[in-house]
Design a protein around this motif. Sequence first.
Motif, mmCIF file in Angstrom:
data_model
loop_
_atom_site.group_PDB
_atom_site.id
_atom_site.type_symbol
_atom_site.label_atom_id
_atom_site.label_comp_id
_atom_site.label_asym_id
_atom_site.label_seq_id
_atom_site.Cartn_x
_atom_site.Cartn_y
_atom_site.Cartn_z
ATOM 1 N N ASN A 205 0.832 -1.186 0.000
ATOM 2 C CA ASN A 205 0.000 0.000 0.000
ATOM 3 C C ASN A 205 0.878 1.250 0.000
ATOM 4 O O ASN A 205 1.722 1.412 0.872
ATOM 5 C CB ASN A 205 -0.908 -0.020 1.233
ATOM 6 N N ARG B 298 -12.364 6.517 1.716
ATOM 7 C CA ARG B 298 -12.305 5.298 0.899
ATOM 8 C C ARG B 298 -13.094 5.510 -0.379
ATOM 9 O O ARG B 298 -14.210 6.017 -0.352
ATOM 10 C CB ARG B 298 -12.848 4.112 1.668
ATOM 11 N N GLN B 299 -12.505 5.092 -1.489
ATOM 12 C CA GLN B 299 -13.144 5.213 -2.792
ATOM 13 C C GLN B 299 -13.031 3.872 -3.503
ATOM 14 O O GLN B 299 -12.104 3.110 -3.258
ATOM 15 C CB GLN B 299 -12.459 6.296 -3.615
ATOM 16 N N PRO B 300 -13.957 3.588 -4.401
ATOM 17 C CA PRO B 300 -13.861 2.329 -5.149
ATOM 18 C C PRO B 300 -12.613 2.322 -6.027
ATOM 19 O O PRO B 300 -12.151 3.363 -6.482
ATOM 20 C CB PRO B 300 -15.124 2.301 -6.007
ATOM 21 N N ILE B 301 -12.084 1.146 -6.241
ATOM 22 C CA ILE B 301 -10.900 1.006 -7.095
ATOM 23 C C ILE B 301 -11.349 1.046 -8.543
ATOM 24 O O ILE B 301 -12.290 0.371 -8.938
ATOM 25 C CB ILE B 301 -10.179 -0.320 -6.799
ATOM 26 N N ARG B 302 -10.649 1.851 -9.336
ATOM 27 C CA ARG B 302 -10.937 1.956 -10.766
ATOM 28 C C ARG B 302 -9.831 1.239 -11.547
ATOM 29 O O ARG B 302 -8.704 1.119 -11.073
ATOM 30 C CB ARG B 302 -10.994 3.432 -11.177
ATOM 31 N N ASP C 87 -6.566 3.031 -11.843
ATOM 32 C CA ASP C 87 -5.716 3.216 -10.667
ATOM 33 C C ASP C 87 -4.471 2.355 -10.812
ATOM 34 O O ASP C 87 -4.496 1.300 -11.459
ATOM 35 C CB ASP C 87 -6.461 2.814 -9.391
ATOM 36 N N GLU C 88 -3.388 2.789 -10.201
ATOM 37 C CA GLU C 88 -2.147 2.040 -10.285
ATOM 38 C C GLU C 88 -1.784 1.450 -8.931
ATOM 39 O O GLU C 88 -2.125 1.999 -7.886
ATOM 40 C CB GLU C 88 -1.009 2.934 -10.771
ATOM 41 N N VAL C 89 -1.115 0.310 -8.984
ATOM 42 C CA VAL C 89 -0.590 -0.316 -7.776
ATOM 43 C C VAL C 89 0.911 -0.461 -7.925
ATOM 44 O O VAL C 89 1.436 -0.538 -9.042
ATOM 45 C CB VAL C 89 -1.225 -1.700 -7.497
ATOM 46 N N VAL D 93 -4.256 -1.321 -12.026
ATOM 47 C CA VAL D 93 -4.974 -2.376 -11.326
ATOM 48 C C VAL D 93 -5.546 -3.387 -12.307
ATOM 49 O O VAL D 93 -5.558 -4.592 -12.046
ATOM 50 C CB VAL D 93 -6.119 -1.779 -10.459
ATOM 51 N N SER D 94 -5.973 -2.943 -13.445
ATOM 52 C CA SER D 94 -6.620 -3.817 -14.421
ATOM 53 C C SER D 94 -5.631 -4.648 -15.245
ATOM 54 O O SER D 94 -6.033 -5.380 -16.134
ATOM 55 C CB SER D 94 -7.487 -2.980 -15.367
#
Length: 165
Positions: free
Chosen positions: A99, A108-112, A115-117, A135-136
Amino acid sequence: YHAQPSQGTEQEKMDYALNNKRRVIRLVLQWAALYGDLLQEDEAALAFLEEFYVSVSDDTRVIAALKEQLPELEKIVKQVSEEPKASQKKHKVLLQLFNTNDDRAQKRQPIRGSDEVLFKVYCIDQTYTTIRVPVSSSVKEVISAVADKLGSGEGLIIVKMSSGG
């Protein structure tokens, strides 16, 4: 491996035993072929393979039909037992997601998908590097990003570690 039926003629019992032994040998050969590199690092697996090979060798004296599978089993045992040469060592990496935002007060927001990890990529030589991917991203895309970062994609293995091992 040594299962025996309690009923039937002696020939039926021998056929049953032979078929069971062949199935187990095939299973062990497939297992060793799939996980050979990992088995080199596992002393229990190496001991099992060597003991299994000795057991099959002993059985070939009684059941000649098993001799046809013995050379392939011997080849796998030798392959797994030998230390990999330096030029043949594969890059084994461990990807660990961590994290980047540890701010618990953050809304807190939904993951799109955009978004990057951030991943830590651990190499077998005890070094690591980091990569950032959406993320995708598919596994193939993550491995490609690691290969680009390391300069080589040969022999990469993706591993997920959990608290249960």
